[in-house]
Design a protein around this motif. Structure first.
Motif, PDB file in Angstrom:
ATOM      1  N   ASP A 170       2.528  18.070  -2.265  1.00 41.81           N
ATOM      2  CA  ASP A 170       3.989  18.266  -1.545  1.00 41.81           C
ATOM      3  C   ASP A 170       3.564  18.399  -0.003  1.00 41.81           C
ATOM      4  OD1 ASP A 170       5.271  18.934  -3.874  1.00 41.81           O
ATOM      5  OD2 ASP A 170       4.760  20.990  -3.820  1.00 41.81           O
ATOM      6  N   VAL A 171       4.507  17.528   0.661  1.00 41.46           N
ATOM      7  CA  VAL A 171       4.597  17.623   2.161  1.00 41.46           C
ATOM      8  C   VAL A 171       5.357  18.629   2.644  1.00 41.46           C
ATOM      9  CG1 VAL A 171       5.123  16.087   4.185  1.00 41.46           C
ATOM     10  CG2 VAL A 171       4.212  15.030   2.152  1.00 41.46           C
ATOM     11  N   ALA A 172       4.972  19.315   3.276  1.00 39.73           N
ATOM     12  CA  ALA A 172       5.648  20.682   4.031  1.00 39.73           C
ATOM     13  C   ALA A 172       6.185  20.423   5.422  1.00 39.73           C
ATOM     14  CB  ALA A 172       4.937  21.942   3.901  1.00 39.73           C
ATOM     15  N   VAL A 173       7.272  20.398   5.682  1.00 37.46           N
ATOM     16  CA  VAL A 173       7.942  19.957   7.096  1.00 37.46           C
ATOM     17  C   VAL A 173       8.577  21.030   7.872  1.00 37.46           C
ATOM     18  CG1 VAL A 173       9.071  18.196   8.502  1.00 37.46           C
ATOM     19  CG2 VAL A 173       7.848  17.586   6.514  1.00 37.46           C
ATOM     20  N   ALA A 195      15.193  11.543  10.734  1.00 36.02           N
ATOM     21  CA  ALA A 195      13.304  11.193  10.807  1.00 36.02           C
ATOM     22  C   ALA A 195      12.995  11.917   9.718  1.00 36.02           C
ATOM     23  CB  ALA A 195      12.881  11.719  12.285  1.00 36.02           C
ATOM     24  N   VAL A 196      13.474  13.053   9.468  1.00 38.47           N
ATOM     25  CA  VAL A 196      12.921  14.052   8.163  1.00 38.47           C
ATOM     26  C   VAL A 196      13.526  13.244   6.892  1.00 38.47           C
ATOM     27  CG1 VAL A 196      13.187  16.345   6.977  1.00 38.47           C
ATOM     28  CG2 VAL A 196      13.174  16.139   9.606  1.00 38.47           C
ATOM     29  N   THR A 201      11.553  10.152   2.371  1.00 44.10           N
ATOM     30  CA  THR A 201      11.817   9.113   1.384  1.00 44.10           C
ATOM     31  C   THR A 201      10.254   8.192   1.244  1.00 44.10           C
ATOM     32  OG1 THR A 201      13.921   8.421   2.112  1.00 44.10           O
ATOM     33  CG2 THR A 201      12.755   6.717   1.375  1.00 44.10           C
ATOM     34  N   VAL A 202       9.433   8.261   2.291  1.00 41.31           N
ATOM     35  CA  VAL A 202       8.185   7.703   2.026  1.00 41.31           C
ATOM     36  C   VAL A 202       7.378   8.535   1.252  1.00 41.31           C
ATOM     37  CG1 VAL A 202       6.130   7.366   3.759  1.00 41.31           C
ATOM     38  CG2 VAL A 202       8.404   6.724   4.557  1.00 41.31           C
ATOM     39  N   ALA A 203       7.400   9.975   1.551  1.00 42.33           N
ATOM     40  CA  ALA A 203       6.486  10.778   0.660  1.00 42.33           C
ATOM     41  C   ALA A 203       7.072  10.461  -0.762  1.00 42.33           C
ATOM     42  CB  ALA A 203       6.866  12.272   1.232  1.00 42.33           C
ATOM     43  N   GLN A 204       8.303  10.619  -0.972  1.00 44.63           N
ATOM     44  CA  GLN A 204       8.678  10.601  -2.626  1.00 44.63           C
ATOM     45  C   GLN A 204       8.368   9.125  -3.128  1.00 44.63           C
ATOM     46  OE1 GLN A 204      12.742  11.485  -1.783  1.00 44.63           O
ATOM     47  NE2 GLN A 204      12.203  13.792  -2.035  1.00 44.63           N
ATOM     48  N   GLU A 205       8.342   8.021  -2.281  1.00 46.50           N
ATOM     49  CA  GLU A 205       7.807   6.817  -2.858  1.00 46.50           C
ATOM     50  C   GLU A 205       6.555   6.656  -2.887  1.00 46.50           C
ATOM     51  OE1 GLU A 205       9.704   3.973  -0.054  1.00 46.50           O
ATOM     52  OE2 GLU A 205      11.747   3.975  -1.081  1.00 46.50           O
TER      53      GLU A 205
END
Length: 354
Positions: A170-173, A195-196, A201-205
């Protein structure tokens, strides 16, 4: 504190806040680079249910945005004592220390590892590729890993070591708000909401999930404005994040909020406000949780003092069950005071009540 200014194109609209926040940052001598800033064990509600968790806050030298001035509410830069950075060997020593503490306190390893630095684990200046690969290998036997980062650094290649290790990643932003105006003018954060979305989208792809961290009551917002901002932000962030964490503001040292607080220009959010936001967003398609740091203290989210512990317990119960009816089981006379604040507080005369 280092005077280096990272290469962010934030422009003139942020310069004034950067000057204000930057002058409040304290200088700190370097600490032991082999020791993590903090570690603790807990339980977290994940997409797979409640899981045991190990949180590790690495001392990496800290967030590069904080070194440029930083956010109005964030004092974590003061905990990142090694401003010139920390070596690969030292960072792995911090991980080893965290594992030793975990072994002392728990019968078995936690299922979830949450890795923070009060900055960006995916920023090569804080944690290099070699170190990230070693960390991924170290925790390959765990179920899930959560990685704190600014959206700039979310790329498939930086996530690859964790995903290849078989970890649900998981990416936490720290998004803070879905409102670009509030994020820029109240929080002093440089990126916009688009930008978020792009980072998500990048993380999920790449195969990773997204956790969004939102701020309840940045400076310059009334209590009612802060509630509406949080509700609207949760609804928007839930479109791409499986978990949204609502963070009520705590007055931290060496921050602009602390200066406003001492001048009578800021009150931390009411715990009733936390409950209200959670109750109103319980139906969104995401896990929504809140862990009010410093709850019940003057510098943290609080009510009248008599009901703080009860409301905090209700919030914790909601975190585990996601059942908004828990808030109907708590009451206090100060709830009427809170309602009056919502009705009457105006930006030119806040805070209306302390």
């Amino acid at each position: 504190m280092a005077e280096s200014r990272p290469e962010y194109d934030y422009g003139n609209h942020l310069d004034a806040l950067n000057r204000a926040t930057g002058r409040l940052r304290s200088r700190h001598e370097g600490g032991d680079p082999t020791q993590p800033t903090r570690t603790w064990l807990d339980e977290d509600l994940t997409p797979d249910g409640i899981r045991s968790s190990l949180t590790i806050i690495l001392d990496t030298g800290g967030c590069r945005w904080a070194r440029a001035g930083g956010c109005t509410m964030c004092g974590y830069v003061s905990e990142s004592e090694n401003a010139e950075g920390v070596s690969h060997e030292a960072l792995l020593a911090q991980i080893e220390t965290a594992l030793e503490r975990e072994a002392e306190q728990a019968d078995q390893p936690a299922e979830v590892v949450k890795l923070y630095s009060s900055g960006s684990i995916l920023d090569d200046r804080e944690v290099g590729p070699e170190t990230r690969a070693a960390i991924a290998e170290t925790f390959a036997d765990r179920e899930r890993i959560v990685i704190e980062t600014l959206p700039d650094f979310v790329t498939a290649d930086r996530l690859e070591p964790f995903l290849e290790a078989g970890l649900a990643t998981d990416v936490a932003v720290g998004i803070e708000t879905a409102s670009d105006r509030v994020r820029r003018d109240a929080v002093n954060k440089y990126f916009d909401f688009e930008a978020v979305r792009e980072a998500a989208t990048v993380a999920q792809e790449a195969g990773a999930g997204v956790k969004g961290y939102l701020l309840l009551k940045p400076p310059f917002l009334t209590e009612s404005e802060a509630i509406e901002d949080a509700v609207e932000s949760i609804e928007q962030v839930a479109e791409f994040a499986h978990t949204v964490s609502l963070n009520p503001t705590t007055v931290m040292e060496d921050t602009l909020i602390e200066e406003l607080y001492y001048d009578g220009g800021y009150r931390p959010p009411w715990l009733w406000s936390v409950a209200d936001v959670l109750e109103r967003t319980a139906a969104v398609d995401a896990i929504v949780v809140s862990d009010p740091v410093g709850a019940g203290s003057d510098r943290g989210p609080h009510n009248c003092g008599e009901c703080d512990e009860t409301v905090e317990r209700a919030i914790g119960d909601f975190n585990r069950r996601q059942d908004p009816t828990v808030f109907g089981e708590v009451s206090c006379a100060c709830e009427r005071t809170w309602e009056t604040v919502l009705e009457r507080e105006q930006s030119y005369n806040m805070p209306l009540e302390s």
